[in-house]
Motif scaffolding. Sequence first.
Motif, PDB file in Angstrom:
ATOM      1  N   LYS A 626       0.812  -1.217   0.000  1.00 45.78           N
ATOM      2  CA  LYS A 626       0.000   0.000   0.000  1.00 45.78           C
ATOM      3  C   LYS A 626       0.849   1.273   0.000  1.00 45.78           C
ATOM      4  O   LYS A 626       0.516   2.257  -0.664  1.00 45.78           O
ATOM      5  CB  LYS A 626      -0.922  -0.012   1.224  1.00 45.78           C
ATOM      6  N   GLN A 627       1.950   1.253   0.730  1.00 49.15           N
ATOM      7  CA  GLN A 627       2.802   2.441   0.846  1.00 49.15           C
ATOM      8  C   GLN A 627       3.912   2.482  -0.202  1.00 49.15           C
ATOM      9  O   GLN A 627       4.694   3.422  -0.242  1.00 49.15           O
ATOM     10  CB  GLN A 627       3.417   2.490   2.250  1.00 49.15           C
ATOM     11  N   ASP A 628       3.995   1.451  -1.043  1.00 46.03           N
ATOM     12  CA  ASP A 628       5.036   1.369  -2.079  1.00 46.03           C
ATOM     13  C   ASP A 628       4.549   2.100  -3.335  1.00 46.03           C
ATOM     14  O   ASP A 628       3.789   1.573  -4.126  1.00 46.03           O
ATOM     15  CB  ASP A 628       5.337  -0.095  -2.403  1.00 46.03           C
ATOM     16  N   LYS A 629       4.986   3.339  -3.509  1.00 49.32           N
ATOM     17  CA  LYS A 629       4.511   4.158  -4.626  1.00 49.32           C
ATOM     18  C   LYS A 629       5.016   3.677  -5.983  1.00 49.32           C
ATOM     19  O   LYS A 629       4.494   4.069  -7.026  1.00 49.32           O
ATOM     20  CB  LYS A 629       4.915   5.622  -4.400  1.00 49.32           C
ATOM     21  N   LYS A 630       6.055   2.834  -5.959  1.00 52.25           N
ATOM     22  CA  LYS A 630       6.601   2.324  -7.222  1.00 52.25           C
ATOM     23  C   LYS A 630       5.930   1.028  -7.674  1.00 52.25           C
ATOM     24  O   LYS A 630       6.268   0.489  -8.720  1.00 52.25           O
ATOM     25  CB  LYS A 630       8.107   2.099  -7.085  1.00 52.25           C
ATOM     26  N   THR A 631       5.004   0.532  -6.873  1.00 57.04           N
ATOM     27  CA  THR A 631       4.360  -0.749  -7.189  1.00 57.04           C
ATOM     28  C   THR A 631       2.855  -0.572  -7.360  1.00 57.04           C
ATOM     29  O   THR A 631       2.184   0.022  -6.515  1.00 57.04           O
ATOM     30  CB  THR A 631       4.634  -1.784  -6.079  1.00 57.04           C
ATOM     31  N   GLU A 632       2.347  -1.094  -8.463  1.00 60.73           N
ATOM     32  CA  GLU A 632       0.905  -1.123  -8.712  1.00 60.73           C
ATOM     33  C   GLU A 632       0.414  -2.552  -8.491  1.00 60.73           C
ATOM     34  O   GLU A 632       1.114  -3.519  -8.794  1.00 60.73           O
ATOM     35  CB  GLU A 632       0.587  -0.705 -10.149  1.00 60.73           C
ATOM     36  N   LEU A 633      -0.801  -2.663  -7.968  1.00 55.29           N
ATOM     37  CA  LEU A 633      -1.352  -3.979  -7.668  1.00 55.29           C
ATOM     38  C   LEU A 633      -2.813  -4.022  -8.092  1.00 55.29           C
ATOM     39  O   LEU A 633      -3.581  -3.111  -7.810  1.00 55.29           O
ATOM     40  CB  LEU A 633      -1.200  -4.250  -6.171  1.00 55.29           C
ATOM     41  N   TRP A 634      -3.182  -5.081  -8.802  1.00 50.10           N
ATOM     42  CA  TRP A 634      -4.561  -5.277  -9.243  1.00 50.10           C
ATOM     43  C   TRP A 634      -5.087  -6.590  -8.676  1.00 50.10           C
ATOM     44  O   TRP A 634      -4.422  -7.629  -8.789  1.00 50.10           O
ATOM     45  CB  TRP A 634      -4.671  -5.331 -10.758  1.00 50.10           C
ATOM     46  N   ILE A 635      -6.284  -6.560  -8.094  1.00 47.03           N
ATOM     47  CA  ILE A 635      -6.899  -7.776  -7.562  1.00 47.03           C
ATOM     48  C   ILE A 635      -8.142  -8.096  -8.380  1.00 47.03           C
ATOM     49  O   ILE A 635      -9.063  -7.273  -8.469  1.00 47.03           O
ATOM     50  CB  ILE A 635      -7.259  -7.615  -6.075  1.00 47.03           C
ATOM     51  N   ASN A 636      -8.137  -9.277  -8.983  1.00 48.23           N
ATOM     52  CA  ASN A 636      -9.235  -9.718  -9.836  1.00 48.23           C
ATOM     53  C   ASN A 636      -9.932 -10.891  -9.159  1.00 48.23           C
ATOM     54  O   ASN A 636      -9.441 -12.011  -9.152  1.00 48.23           O
ATOM     55  CB  ASN A 636      -8.679 -10.129 -11.210  1.00 48.23           C
ATOM     56  N   VAL A 637     -11.089 -10.628  -8.559  1.00 52.24           N
ATOM     57  CA  VAL A 637     -11.869 -11.661  -7.887  1.00 52.24           C
ATOM     58  C   VAL A 637     -12.705 -12.407  -8.929  1.00 52.24           C
ATOM     59  O   VAL A 637     -13.351 -11.801  -9.778  1.00 52.24           O
ATOM     60  CB  VAL A 637     -12.785 -11.045  -6.811  1.00 52.24           C
TER      61      VAL A 637
END
Length: 642
Positions: A626-637
């Motif tokens: 959450k605090q890593d501005k260089k990392t994007e995360l996508w959650i596909n349920v």
Amino acid sequence: MNFCRVVFPINLEPLLYSCREDNSNLIKPGMLVTAPVRNSSKRGIVTEIVNTQTLDNIKFIEKIHGSEPLFSKNMLKLLKWMSEYYLVNQGTILKNILPGEFFELSSPSLKNKDKLKLPDLESYNNIPEFDINPILNLFLKSLKKDVYQSYLLYAHSRNIEYSFILGILDNFRNIIILCPEISIVETLYPLLKKSFGERVCQYHSGLSKPQKILSIERIVSGKSDIVIGTRHAVFTPFKKVSLIAVLNEHSSFYKLEKIPFYNIRDIAVMRGYYEKSVVLLSSISPSIESLHNCMSGKYNLLKPDIHINRPKIRIIDTRYGTFLKSGISRSVIESALNSINRGNKVMFVLNKKGYASVVHCDDCGYIQKCVNCGIPLTVDKKIHALKCRYCNYSLSPVPEQCGRCKGYNLQMLGTGTQRIQEELESLTGFKTIRIDSDIASGRKALKSLLSSISSDDIRIIIGTKLMTSRIITLNEFSKAIILNADSFLNFPDFRASEKAYQEFVSIADKISFDGELLVQTRMPQNYLFKYLKKYDYISFIKEELKRRRELNYPPFSKLVLIKFRSGHNIFEKIEDISKKANKNLQILGPFKSTEKQKDNEFSLLLKSSDRKILHETAKIFLNAFKQDKKTELWINVDPLHI
């Protein structure tokens, strides 16, 4: 002093605001208001009234729009459920479920070009009459007032599916009819308009902005209580819905393939549950999940006892016989020519666009690859180039010499729609139409191509799934040929067989009842073809469920797909979190992207029969980055594509 929470169509959870004394009694949950956020004023929806002690530095609501809520209490419940289920904040959900037009209910008058034109009804084939009264009466007698009820209509053809929908509408008010494609909306809309007049309006992305606003105003004012549309129509702001119908419920177009990755079919069921209304899913080849829900008692199965003639299905074993360079069996060509010479139309379906798959060196085995992505380049003869299907890199002209051994013994392997078109025109002498994403790059171009199918001088139509999913006109073809059925079956997806069956039956449904579907395959022994030839979908589903159970795939488990993209190496961190995960959870991955440009892109598949464990684990990954501005995360349920 009263306070309220407001959700805006931006990437935020609801924010707390103060209500001025002169209007605090006017604000209700679901109302549209304007309030300051991020140094500007925005419109949002009030989610709840908060009775709390006086707080300092709380901004005020600036304006209340209208005297009644735009969102009902049940719609607010649905918004909250979607946020929790799909692991996305309510603001992002709101942004995706309600386009900007929902926040602009005072619109300018329509210009002439924006006016909704009702197509000439005579140009549409009337839906044939079927004796659906027995199943229709059974359905109507089972209905209970103000009780959630869900049904699955397993129709043998789309004509029966559409006839049933049209036959039940008189018994409901405030109706939402969902279609996976705009072309289906445009086919059914004039038929509904003819029967129900001004009660009907449509809503989909093909409408202009003024047209959309007009439809929303008609809905909010109560002038229209039957809405037919695509995905967004499920969020139609009726105060109380009585029927939600989801046509072609198995279609993958109902699944949004970007954040928040929701599935409209499942949202329709949940809205029906909250609204205590009737949900009718329908299809000629229902999804395994929906049929399994019928078997477990969650849904009521409706299966019309109607005998209809269907096209014969013939399986062509491509391990034997003689073939053209493109891979078409000579017996298939002869059969197609017989139909064409009798004045009929023939459809050729190929699950690959372009001219050929790859350029292969017979001397050293080298295949030319993209310099950016590292994947094989495919041949596009129209521009005489090799092209990358990922990043659009092109190499022109097509090399005559091997890039590695410098030899000249190059062969074009595989077959695309361009090559099939060239060969068929050369062999038959007939003009053809090709429909794929290379030639139909926009909606207008696609619509023009589809309309030309009915032309008398067109006898051969060649295309990919883009064509088969958009063709609505039924029974215009006497024959269809699926040239590479194995590419459907060999796709790396546990749903491949189910999707292949659904695609093949959908194509058969577009052929005249006395016509024929020819399927070319090197795997005629595959269990799918045994059931396909007899149109025995239920037996196919039972065998498919048995295989899914053995491998613990849906519907016997739930899935969550997580994708990461980062500016630094996060592989070890992902692995470390995975090792500490709940032991009742299976984690597949992390898998690194095969594309050179995406060195730090990974995917992770979570699998469990316990939905709670899945969500808890996904939240752990979400919070870890959450605090890593260089990392994007996508959650596909509940992903459809892995």
